[in-house]
Design a protein around this motif. Structure first.
Motif, PDB file in Angstrom:
ATOM      1  N   THR A 249       0.816  -1.198   0.000  1.00 60.29           N
ATOM      2  CA  THR A 249       0.000   0.000   0.000  1.00 60.29           C
ATOM      3  C   THR A 249       0.852   1.251   0.000  1.00 60.29           C
TER       4      THR A 249
ATOM      5  N   ALA B 143      -1.764   5.351  -5.517  1.00 62.33           N
ATOM      6  CA  ALA B 143      -3.226   5.418  -5.576  1.00 62.33           C
ATOM      7  C   ALA B 143      -3.845   4.895  -4.291  1.00 62.33           C
ATOM      8  N   ARG B 144      -3.351   3.753  -3.800  1.00 61.71           N
ATOM      9  CA  ARG B 144      -3.905   3.185  -2.568  1.00 61.71           C
ATOM     10  C   ARG B 144      -3.538   4.019  -1.354  1.00 61.71           C
TER      11      ARG B 144
ATOM     12  N   LYS C   4      -3.131   7.213  -1.329  1.00 57.55           N
ATOM     13  CA  LYS C   4      -4.004   8.385  -1.368  1.00 57.55           C
ATOM     14  C   LYS C   4      -5.390   8.039  -0.842  1.00 57.55           C
ATOM     15  N   LEU C   5      -5.900   6.865  -1.225  1.00 55.67           N
ATOM     16  CA  LEU C   5      -7.200   6.428  -0.715  1.00 55.67           C
ATOM     17  C   LEU C   5      -7.171   6.289   0.803  1.00 55.67           C
TER      18      LEU C   5
ATOM     19  N   GLU D  69      -7.289   9.720   2.397  1.00 51.22           N
ATOM     20  CA  GLU D  69      -8.627  10.316   2.282  1.00 51.22           C
ATOM     21  C   GLU D  69      -9.593   9.665   3.274  1.00 51.22           C
ATOM     22  N   ALA D  70      -9.501   8.335   3.391  1.00 52.58           N
ATOM     23  CA  ALA D  70     -10.366   7.633   4.342  1.00 52.58           C
ATOM     24  C   ALA D  70     -10.102   8.104   5.766  1.00 52.58           C
TER      25      ALA D  70
ATOM     26  N   PHE E  72     -16.833   8.391  -1.471  1.00 52.27           N
ATOM     27  CA  PHE E  72     -15.593   7.615  -1.393  1.00 52.27           C
ATOM     28  C   PHE E  72     -15.876   6.132  -1.615  1.00 52.27           C
TER      29      PHE E  72
ATOM     30  N   ARG F 223     -16.392   4.638  -5.117  1.00 50.15           N
ATOM     31  CA  ARG F 223     -15.266   4.546  -6.059  1.00 50.15           C
ATOM     32  C   ARG F 223     -14.930   3.115  -6.451  1.00 50.15           C
TER      33      ARG F 223
ATOM     34  N   ASP G 192     -11.523  -1.332  -4.125  1.00 51.06           N
ATOM     35  CA  ASP G 192     -10.346  -0.930  -3.357  1.00 51.06           C
ATOM     36  C   ASP G 192     -10.716   0.090  -2.292  1.00 51.06           C
ATOM     37  N   ALA G 193     -11.539   1.078  -2.679  1.00 52.54           N
ATOM     38  CA  ALA G 193     -11.941   2.115  -1.733  1.00 52.54           C
ATOM     39  C   ALA G 193     -12.711   1.506  -0.563  1.00 52.54           C
TER      40      ALA G 193
ATOM     41  N   TYR H 245     -11.381   1.574   3.266  1.00 59.24           N
ATOM     42  CA  TYR H 245     -12.188   2.272   4.269  1.00 59.24           C
ATOM     43  C   TYR H 245     -12.534   1.335   5.431  1.00 59.24           C
TER      44      TYR H 245
END
Length: 303
Positions: free
Chosen positions: A5, A10-11, A13-14, A17-18, A41, A44, A47-48, A52
């Motif tokens: 991760t 990308a992961r 960043k997710l 954000e979570a 979120f 998406r 993955d999101a 989360y």
């Protein structure tokens, strides 16, 4: 920075954000804007949703007194959650272990291949070999390797993802950094195929092949694969990438909790013989802080 991760921008960043959404909902569970952001979120995709869910479990398990403290203390929460995330995406390392013919752990190792050629693998690296009467092929599954190749009439090819490097009687390094591959020639000629292009590199040339572009620069030949001597000369790399090279020598995980910091270009040289000191030196050059949450988890964040 990928199989992890923290090496997958990308992961990561997710995950960040979570964490922001969860902090807002922890402060006010009825925050309509935060609830709307949470729903967007989750919409998406898979993955999101997975990220989360893991972040929510880790955040819920953290003591409220720790949540209420300033960032220097709450960084441990984020670190623990990211450690869970690394387990959530642990299938890739298992796949590498299954495929590999040779692996290293926390130190470099000189290996004599079935083909009779010699390679030096960096710490936490893995390769798969296939040899026959006409061709010698090495698949660099992770990490980095230095290949010293004799011309015995058979082709010698190193595969790293979608990039191939064919030796034409040479010594060269191949390093995987996330989705990118860096190939550096210490001696001789290497033909590199990747990103829809074919290039021939000579002594002292380095190519970086990304999914959509390539770049070439010159280096000092005696610095190629300096990790063989516990030395890393940094050029054309980001903070997060250098941290991942150091992490190969550590028994635990290293997470950079900032996309901006992870993407910062860095330069210089590091002594890799003491990885934790190297990590602190790297952080100091960018004004970052290093927190050793445990012997197996280290967090780096911007001050």
């Amino acid at each position: 920075m990928s199989d992890d991760t923290n090496r997958d921008p990308a992961r990561q960043k997710l995950a960040e954000e979570a964490a922001r959404i969860l902090r807002r909902l922890d402060e006010d569970p009825d925050d309509h804007a935060a609830l709307k952001d949470r729903d967007a979120f989750l919409a998406r995709g898979r993955d999101a949703k997975r990220i989360y869910a893991v972040m929510a479990r880790g955040f819920a398990a953290a003591p409220k007194t720790l949540k209420d403290r300033d960032r220097r203390y709450s960084i441990g929460i984020v670190g623990g959650v990211l450690a869970l995330l690394s387990l959530a995406f642990a299938w890739e390392p298992l796949k590498v272990a299954w495929l590999a013919d040779y692996t290293t752990r926390l130190t470099t190792e000189i290996i004599e291949l079935e083909s009779g050629d010699t390679t030096t693998l960096d710490a936490s690296s893995a390769i798969q070999e296939e040899t026959n009467a006409k061709i010698r092929t090495v698949d660099l599954l992770k990490g980095a390797g230095f290949f010293d190749v004799d011309d015995d009439g058979r082709r010698f090819i190193v595969q790293a993802g979608n990039v191939t490097a064919e030796a034409l009687g040479t010594a060269f390094e191949v390093m995987r950094l996330g989705d990118d591959v860096i190939i550096t020639v210490a001696d001789g000629i290497v033909e590199v195929t990747g990103a829809g292009q074919i290039r021939q590199l000579t002594e002292g040339k380095q190519i970086r092949v990304s999914p959509f572009e390539t770049s070439i620069r010159s280096v000092e030949p005696d610095t190629v694969a300096g990790w063989r001597r516990d030395r890393l000369t940094i050029g054309g790399m980001t903070f997060g990438e250098v941290a991942s090279v150091i992490e190969r020598r550590m028994s635990g995980r290293v997470f950079v909790i900032s996309n901006r910091l992870a993407d910062d270009p860095v330069a210089g040289a590091l002594d890799l013989s003491m990885p934790r000191n190297a990590l602190k030196t790297l952080a100091a050059t960018s004004g970052a802080s290093v927190v050793e949450v445990s012997p197996y988890l280290t967090i780096i964040y911007s001050r």
